[in-house]
Every structure is written in structure tokens, then in C-alpha cells.
Scaffold this motif. Structure first.
Motif, PDB file in Angstrom:
ATOM      1  N   LEU A 280      -0.944  12.586 -14.367  1.00  0.00           N
ATOM      2  CA  LEU A 280      -1.126  11.214 -14.856  1.00  0.00           C
ATOM      3  C   LEU A 280      -1.145  10.164 -13.746  1.00  0.00           C
ATOM      4  N   VAL A 281      -1.116  10.600 -12.495  1.00  0.00           N
ATOM      5  CA  VAL A 281      -1.144   9.656 -11.369  1.00  0.00           C
ATOM      6  C   VAL A 281      -2.556   9.074 -11.251  1.00  0.00           C
ATOM      7  N   PRO A 282      -2.681   7.759 -11.005  1.00  0.00           N
ATOM      8  CA  PRO A 282      -4.024   7.154 -10.889  1.00  0.00           C
ATOM      9  C   PRO A 282      -4.861   7.830  -9.813  1.00  0.00           C
ATOM     10  N   LYS A 283      -6.143   7.955 -10.075  1.00  0.00           N
ATOM     11  CA  LYS A 283      -7.040   8.588  -9.102  1.00  0.00           C
ATOM     12  C   LYS A 283      -7.213   7.724  -7.855  1.00  0.00           C
ATOM     13  N   GLU A 284      -7.243   6.405  -8.047  1.00  0.00           N
ATOM     14  CA  GLU A 284      -7.357   5.500  -6.910  1.00  0.00           C
ATOM     15  C   GLU A 284      -5.972   5.124  -6.418  1.00  0.00           C
ATOM     16  N   THR A 285      -5.708   5.360  -5.146  1.00  0.00           N
ATOM     17  CA  THR A 285      -4.390   5.061  -4.570  1.00  0.00           C
ATOM     18  C   THR A 285      -4.287   3.574  -4.245  1.00  0.00           C
ATOM     19  N   PHE A 286      -3.194   2.977  -4.705  1.00  0.00           N
ATOM     20  CA  PHE A 286      -2.975   1.558  -4.402  1.00  0.00           C
ATOM     21  C   PHE A 286      -2.064   1.421  -3.190  1.00  0.00           C
ATOM     22  N   ASP A 287      -2.484   0.575  -2.242  1.00  0.00           N
ATOM     23  CA  ASP A 287      -1.631   0.266  -1.090  1.00  0.00           C
ATOM     24  C   ASP A 287      -1.777  -1.222  -0.777  1.00  0.00           C
ATOM     25  N   PHE A 288      -0.873  -1.715   0.053  1.00  0.00           N
ATOM     26  CA  PHE A 288      -0.901  -3.126   0.425  1.00  0.00           C
ATOM     27  C   PHE A 288      -1.944  -3.368   1.513  1.00  0.00           C
ATOM     28  N   ALA A 289      -2.336  -4.618   1.627  1.00  0.00           N
ATOM     29  CA  ALA A 289      -3.204  -5.014   2.728  1.00  0.00           C
ATOM     30  C   ALA A 289      -2.430  -4.879   4.043  1.00  0.00           C
ATOM     31  N   PRO A 290      -3.103  -4.911   5.184  1.00  0.00           N
ATOM     32  CA  PRO A 290      -2.396  -4.854   6.469  1.00  0.00           C
ATOM     33  C   PRO A 290      -1.291  -5.920   6.537  1.00  0.00           C
ATOM     34  N   ARG A 291      -0.187  -5.555   7.135  1.00  0.00           N
ATOM     35  CA  ARG A 291       0.991  -6.430   7.171  1.00  0.00           C
ATOM     36  C   ARG A 291       0.686  -7.813   7.736  1.00  0.00           C
ATOM     37  N   GLU A 292      -0.197  -7.888   8.719  1.00  0.00           N
ATOM     38  CA  GLU A 292      -0.472  -9.177   9.357  1.00  0.00           C
ATOM     39  C   GLU A 292      -1.159 -10.160   8.412  1.00  0.00           C
ATOM     40  N   THR A 293      -1.674  -9.675   7.276  1.00  0.00           N
ATOM     41  CA  THR A 293      -2.335 -10.568   6.311  1.00  0.00           C
ATOM     42  C   THR A 293      -1.384 -11.039   5.214  1.00  0.00           C
ATOM     43  N   TRP A 294      -0.144 -10.542   5.202  1.00  0.00           N
ATOM     44  CA  TRP A 294       0.794 -10.897   4.136  1.00  0.00           C
ATOM     45  C   TRP A 294       1.180 -12.375   4.207  1.00  0.00           C
ATOM     46  N   ALA A 295       1.418 -12.967   3.046  1.00  0.00           N
ATOM     47  CA  ALA A 295       1.928 -14.346   2.993  1.00  0.00           C
ATOM     48  C   ALA A 295       3.317 -14.385   3.622  1.00  0.00           C
TER      49      ALA A 295
END
Length: 585
Positions: A280-295
Motif C-alpha cells: 500500500l506504499v505510494p508508487k511515487e516517493t515523496f521527499d523534500f526540496a533541497p535544504r537550501e530552498t527551505w523557508a
């Protein structure tokens, strides 16, 4: 007039923290001054009572700071030893999807910690672990606060019910008489309430993992889309049910001590192997944007290295996780082995300030029983376990001390403000009695909404937890009030039990936005002075939880037709959030 004045401290906190986004140290200092002034001039509370409540609050805040320091010390110790890298590797081996990682760490592991020890400890343990995995600090805090809802009513091995509700109802003549007529004693009544609470939480709480996924992608994903979180719905709902079904059955048939622990253990036994196999795990893996782009609002002041410390040998995943296993083992043992618990919590092993300034206010610090002591002990074990050098140990302690000091001003104002609020009111010998501020608010609400009281009962519980930072204290304050309101509107003794159950559920949900909890959770991940940003997020989840609990309560007590509303509301909630698009945090 008194209702409006009693609302003022809450309105001040909400306006300064949530609307204006001021740091908690400023917002809570102003709120404390306003609460103390109202208490003295309008509630006619004696100066001694206000001062004693303030001292009690300061002593309590010091205890919280001890927990904050110990929690950060564990994280810094793992970072300096290099164990952080192995922990990251272990979770990546389960799944690289951040939604799956959050469900396992925040929902299941956090619920286990809550069931074992309560009192905000999931923030101290699970939040730094998420930070170590590379989550934005604000996402860590948001996640651990939102999960402090469903498991909380059975936190610390059932304390909110066994002590909170029990203390609120015991030695009350009207309750005793009603129970006698029903052929029931108070322990049996509490057992019945335990089952009710488990059912309501299960119906409401099984969606919490899905809401967590949606919030993660909405607030911290590159697309800023709630829908991206909904793609994990099959796995999230599976994880929600894997916890809530055994949790409810335990509450119903065994009692209030073990539901959260059993639910978490069974949940992890089912969910972790499923995640490894991709079930049941999503086929598309979700990850964060590169750290340097974080607010910048997301980012911790604690730097967590993602690379192996060059001075230490490679650490296995099993050895890296061992400190957390030791923490869980000690917490469960000290909370479930009766003779050990009795010794740790005895007056001889506690620091007691009784009848402060001649009032009835007493502060008791159970130093050996505190989760902070467990965390501190395990931090020291880590020195040997990971073969740490002196300079590593020195830096971990120094960095932890600096973070604790940064968190101190907010806690040293917020907790005393809460205690002054709770302990307001006239002395017993004053001719004209004025109820304490929380009771003024509750009484006014009951008068306004008595015909629909089950719908509003959870809001009173959440108000108590928001103020006190504790479901247990909320239940102590309002359990009898809720019971009395229920009987006054014509409900029988078993229906009144349902209303008290709604109080307990609402009190659990209120932990999501309690300033006390938010400040402490932010502190342990180095997110000081950004508490308002967090509350803006957790408040949304709290509204879902409390409103849904009220709808379920109306269906149980008054009419099954309310089940239709209880089905529509979660769907509407998810649909509305799926249409939200945001540009910043």
C-alpha cells in the motif's frame, strides 16, 4: 462581563502568537501580566494566591526545561557519536518516502512513547528523531503535536482517566448517589468511560496519519499540495486502523492502562513489515526540496550532521537504535511495575514545596520518575555504547545547554500564566464567590449551548488542555462540571458517562495547541521563537478532531442521524484542504 474578561488571556495569547506571530517569550509575558492583573483586580484573588501560583508555575517550568535539556542531549549525543547516520539509514531501508517515515516515527513510535510516559514526552523523543532523519524542524514539531491527540487519553499508562477523570468525579455526592441508584461503583464507571473514550478516539483518530501526510505535503512539499499527501491514503488509513482497532479493543475489554501501548506495538508489528514490502506504499516517493530552498521559518538552530563522524567507527543500525529501545524499556518498567513506581514517586524521593505562601498550592517534583532523568541516564550510557571521546561529550552538553537557555524565557512565563489562570477566584471565606476563570468560561458555554451540549463538550476539554497543557488537569477541572451539565439537561447516568468521555477526548485534542506543549516541542528541535507558525497549523487539525468528536457524541447520545454529519465532516475537511494552495509557511 466575567465571561469576556476570562476570555481575555486566551485572546491575548491567540492574537500575539497566532495572528501577530510574536515569539512566545514576548506573547506569554504580556499574557501573564494581563492574567495576574485580572485575577487580582477583577477576580479578587489574594496576592498570596497569585504569587504562590506563579512560584508553582516557575518550578513546573524548570522541570519542563530539564526534560527539554535531556531530550536535546540525546539528539546531540547521537549526532556527535555518528549514530545519526545509522538511524537515517535504518529508516531509509524501511522506506525512503517521507510520508511513510513520518507515520512510523510520529504516529506509531510517538504513540508508544505517549502511552508509556505521557506528559509531552513524544515531543522530547520523536521530534528530535524526525529532525535527525532530515525533516524540517517545523514539520517535526507539527507532526508530534498532532499525534498527541488519539493516544493521550491513555497516556502515562492511563493517567488522564485513572487520575484526571477519577479525581474529578470522586467524593462528589451527586455522582455517588446516581451511581448507587444505577448499581455501579466509581471504578466500574471509569472502566465504562474508558471504553467510550476508546471508541470515540478510534472513529476520529484513524484519519490522523492521513491528515499528517496531507499537512506534510501542503506545508513542506515542493508543490505545496494537500492532494500529494492524499496519494498515501491507502497506507495512511491502514496505519491508522492498525493502531486504533487494537487500541479500542484494549480500552473496551482491559481498561485504560494499556490501550496506547498495545495499539502502538501491534501497529508497528503490522506497519513496518508492510512498508518494507511496499504494501500500500505510494508508487511515487515523496521527499523534500533541497535544504537550501527551505523557508527560514522551518529550519532548526540545531545542526544535524548527515555524515558519519570521522572519529568514530561505523555504527550498526541495531546499535544506533539501542538508546531508544532502552528509553522505552525503562519508561514502561517504571510506569507498569507497581512497587518500582511507588518507590520512584514516593515523597522520600520527591522535592516537595507544600502549601506555598500559606495557600493550598503545592509543588511536587518527582525527580527520579521524570522522563528527563531517563533521557539523561541513557545519554550517559551512550558515551560508553558508542565509545565517545571527551570533546564529543563536551560539545553535546554545551550545545544542549545553549538550546535550553534559549527556550527558558517562554516557558518561565507561559507556565506561571497558566497556573494563575487556573488558581484565580475568590477565597472560600469571601461572601460573594467568583469561580476561577476556566470554570466561568465553561459555565457560560453550558448555559449557551445546553440543548446541543455533546457537540460542545469536547471544546471545553480542549480549552482545559490548551490552558493547562495537560489532558489530566483538564479532566480534573471539568469532569464533574461535564457530568453535572449532562444530568441537568436530562441525560441519564450512562449518557452522562458519554459526555465525560467527550471531555476526555477534547482534552486530548487540546494538547495539539497548548502553548506549554508547543513551546517545549519547538525547544527540543531548536525552533525557538516560532511557536505561532506551529499553532497556525496544529489548530486546523485540532478543529477537525474536536468537531468530529462532538458529532460522534451527538450520534451516540441523541440520534443516529448525526452519523451522517460525522461521515460528511471528515470528507468535507479533506476536500477543502485539497483545494488549498499556499506560497509560504
Amino acid at each position: 462581563m466575567y465571561t469576556f474578561l476570562a476570555m481575555l488571556p486566551i485572546l491575548i495569547v491567540f492574537t500575539l502568537l497566532v495572528v501577530m506571530r510574536l515569539p512566545a517569550k514576548y506573547a506569554m509575558s504580556l499574557a501573564y501580566a494581563a492574567t495576574a492583573a485580572l485575577s487580582y483586580f477583577m477576580w479578587q484573588t489574594s496576592g498570596n494566591q497569585i504569587a504562590a501560583a506563579t512560584i508553582h508555575g516557575v518550578l513546573t517550568a524548570v522541570n519542563v526545561l530539564f526534560i527539554v535539556f535531556s531530550a536535546i542531549l540525546i539528539l546531540n549525543t547521537l549526532k556527535q557519536s555518528g549514530a545519526i547516520t545509522a538511524i537515517r539509514r535504518g529508516f531509509m531501508d524501511i522506506s525512503p518516502d517521507r510520508r511513510v517515515q513520518m507515520i512510523i516515527v510520529a504516529w506509531l513510535f510517538g504513540c508508544l512513547i505517549e502511552g508509556s510516559t505521557g506528559w509531552g514526552t513524544p515531543s522530547a523523543v520523536a521530534a528530535p528523531l524526525l529532525l535527525a532523519l532530515g525533516f524540517p524542524a517545523m514539520a517535526c514539531v507539527m507532526a508530534v503535536l498532532i499525534i498527541q491527540s488519539t493516544p493521550v487519553s491513555y497516556g502515562a499508562v492511563g493517567t488522564p482517566l485513572l487520575i484526571g477523570v477519577n479525581s474529578g468525579l470522586e467524593n462528589k455526592e451527586d455522582v455517588a448517589a446516581a451511581l448507587a441508584n444505577a448499581g455501579m461503583d466509581l471504578p466500574a464507571y471509569i472502566f465504562n468511560i474508558s471504553g467510550n473514550v476508546g471508541f470515540i478516539h478510534s472513529v476520529v483518530g484513524f484519519l490522523i496519519p492521513l491528515i499528517l501526510c496531507g499537512f506534510l505535503t501542503l506545508f513542506f512539499g515542493q508543490k505545496r499540495s494537500f492532494t500529494e499527501g492524499l496519494k498515501a491514503a491507502p497506507f495512511a488509513i491502514f496505519a491508522g486502523l492498525a493502531f486504533t482497532i487494537p487500541y479500542y479493543l484494549t480500552a473496551k475489554f482491559i481498561g485504560p492502562e494499556l490501550p496506547s501501548i498495545v495499539g502502538a506495538v501491534v501497529g508497528m508489528a503490522l506497519v513496518i513489515p508492510a512498508a518494507k514490502r511496499g504494501f500500500l506504499v505510494p508508487k511515487e516517493t515523496f521527499d523534500f526540496a533541497p535544504r537550501e530552498t527551505w523557508a527560514k521559518e522551518w529550519v532548526s538552530e540545531i545542526a544535524v550532521s548527515e555524515t558519519q563522524n570521522q572519529h568514530t567507527p561505523n555504527i550498526s543500525v541495531a546499535r544506533a537504535f539501542l538508546p531508544y529501545l532502552i528509553i522505552i524499556g525503562i519508561l514502561i518498567a517504571t510506569r507498569t511495575i507497581a512497587p518500582l513506581k511507588a518507590w520512584l514517586t514516593s515523597d522520600g524521593n520527591s522535592i516537595i514545596f507544600a502549601n506555598i505562601l500559606g495557600t493550598s498550592i503545592t509543588n511536587k517534583t518527582q525527580l527520579l520518575y521524570s522522563p528527563a532523568t531517563v533521557l539523561l541516564l541513557v545519554s550517559m550510557i551512550c558515551i560508553v555504547l558508542f565509545g565517545m571521546k571527551a570533546d564529543m561529550v563536551k560539545k553535546s552538553w554545551s550545545d544542549s545547554g545553549k538550546t535550553m537557555i534559549a527556550a527558558a524565557p517562554a516557558l518561565l512565563f507561559s507556565v506561571p500564566m497558566v497556573q494563575v489562570f487556573i488558581n484565580s477566584g475568590t477565597a472560600p471565606d469571601v461572601a460573594v464567590q467568583i469561580l476561577a476563570m476556566p470554570k466561568v468560561l465553561a459555565t457560560s458555554a453550558a448555559a449557551a449551548f445546553e440543548g446541543m451540549w455533546p457537540l460542545f463538550a469536547p471544546w471545553i476539554g480542549s480549552l482545559g488542555a490548551f490552558i493547562a497543557g495537560s489532558n489530566t488537569v483538564s479532566n480534573m477541572m471539568f469532569a464533574h462540571f461535564q457530568w453535572g451539565t449532562a444530568t441537568q439537561i436530562g441525560l441519564d447516568v450512562m449518557q452522562a458517562a458519554q459526555v465525560v468521555s467527550l471531555q476526555a477526548v477534547g482534552g486530548a485534542a487540546g494538547n495539539m495547541i497548548s502553548v506549554h506543549n508547543v513551546v517545549a516541542a519547538c525547544a527540543v528541535v531548536g525552533l525557538v521563537n516560532r511557536e505561532g507558525y506551529v499553532i497556525r497549523k496544529t489548530l486546523i487539525a485540532m478543529v477537525y478532531y474536536v468537531l468530529q468528536a462532538g458529532l460522534v457524541g451527538m450520534a451516540i447520545i441523541f440520534s443516529p442521524i448525526w452519523w451522517l454529519a460525522a461521515i460528511i465532516w471528515p470528507v468535507l475537511f479533506l476536500v477543502l484542504l485539497s483545494r488549498v494552495r499556499i506560497k509560504n509557511s
